[in-house]
Design an enzyme around this catalytic site. Structure first.
Site, mmCIF file in Angstrom:
data_model
loop_
_atom_site.group_PDB
_atom_site.id
_atom_site.type_symbol
_atom_site.label_atom_id
_atom_site.label_comp_id
_atom_site.label_asym_id
_atom_site.label_seq_id
_atom_site.Cartn_x
_atom_site.Cartn_y
_atom_site.Cartn_z
ATOM 1 N N PRO A 150 0.726 -1.344 0.036
ATOM 2 C CA PRO A 150 0.231 -0.229 -0.046
ATOM 3 C C PRO A 150 0.487 1.237 0.014
ATOM 4 O O PRO A 150 0.765 2.362 0.664
ATOM 5 C CB PRO A 150 -0.474 0.164 1.286
ATOM 6 N N CYS A 151 1.628 1.729 -1.119
ATOM 7 C CA CYS A 151 2.833 3.084 -1.158
ATOM 8 C C CYS A 151 1.534 4.353 -1.042
ATOM 9 O O CYS A 151 2.028 5.276 -1.173
ATOM 10 C CB CYS A 151 2.978 2.765 -2.531
#
Length: 161
Positions: free
Chosen positions: A70-71
């Protein structure tokens, strides 16, 4: 310790994607520890890795595993949304997508582009250096929304749903 990479080993690179470096793999592993409803900063990850925020940002920009890694939960030090997949600016459709993903996860905002400090997820890096290539051990610290929702810090070996 937050530097294990078992979840990344099972992930396959998209067709045509370049090979992920060891540094990027470690960044993605640490990024994966940030729970929904919280964000961390490029600097927080950099401090945990004894690296630079700019290097972490470049790794995030090249993340081939999004959204599983989950950047979108990594923001600038001033808690502004910053960029997403290399796009910047509040009018960018990608930055708007990042904002909506965070809203959907329950991240609190001060204004449309600034995240509340209550949603900040920090890593405790005040530990002794580990034996692995200059990396430091880090423990997760649960952010306020996660505490109020009864979520715990990620545990070593915990599997994602």
């Amino acid at each position: 310790q937050l530097f294990s990479r078992p979840s990344l080993v099972a992930m396959k690179l998209p067709p045509g994607a370049r090979k992920v470096t060891d540094f990027e793999s470690t960044v993605y592993s640490l990024c994966s520890k940030v729970p929904p409803g919280c964000v961390t900063t490029y600097g927080e990850i950099a401090a945990a890795l004894a690296s630079s925020a700019r290097a972490v940002g470049q790794a995030m920009r090249r993340n081939p595993f999004a959204p599983q890694v989950p950047c979108h939960r990594v923001v600038s030090a001033d808690l502004k949304l910053g960029g997403y997949f290399g796009a910047t600016g509040p009018q960018s459709s990608l930055v708007k997508k990042k904002q909506q993903m965070l809203v959907d996860e329950g991240v609190e905002f001060e204004d449309p582009l600034t995240i509340s400090n209550k949603s900040l997820f920090k890593f405790d890096t005040k530990l002794q250096p580990s034996s692995g290539r200059g990396k430091r051990d880090a423990k997760a610290q649960v952010c306020q929304p996660c505490r109020s929702q009864g979520k715990a810090a990620p545990k070593k070996g915990a599997r994602k749903a």
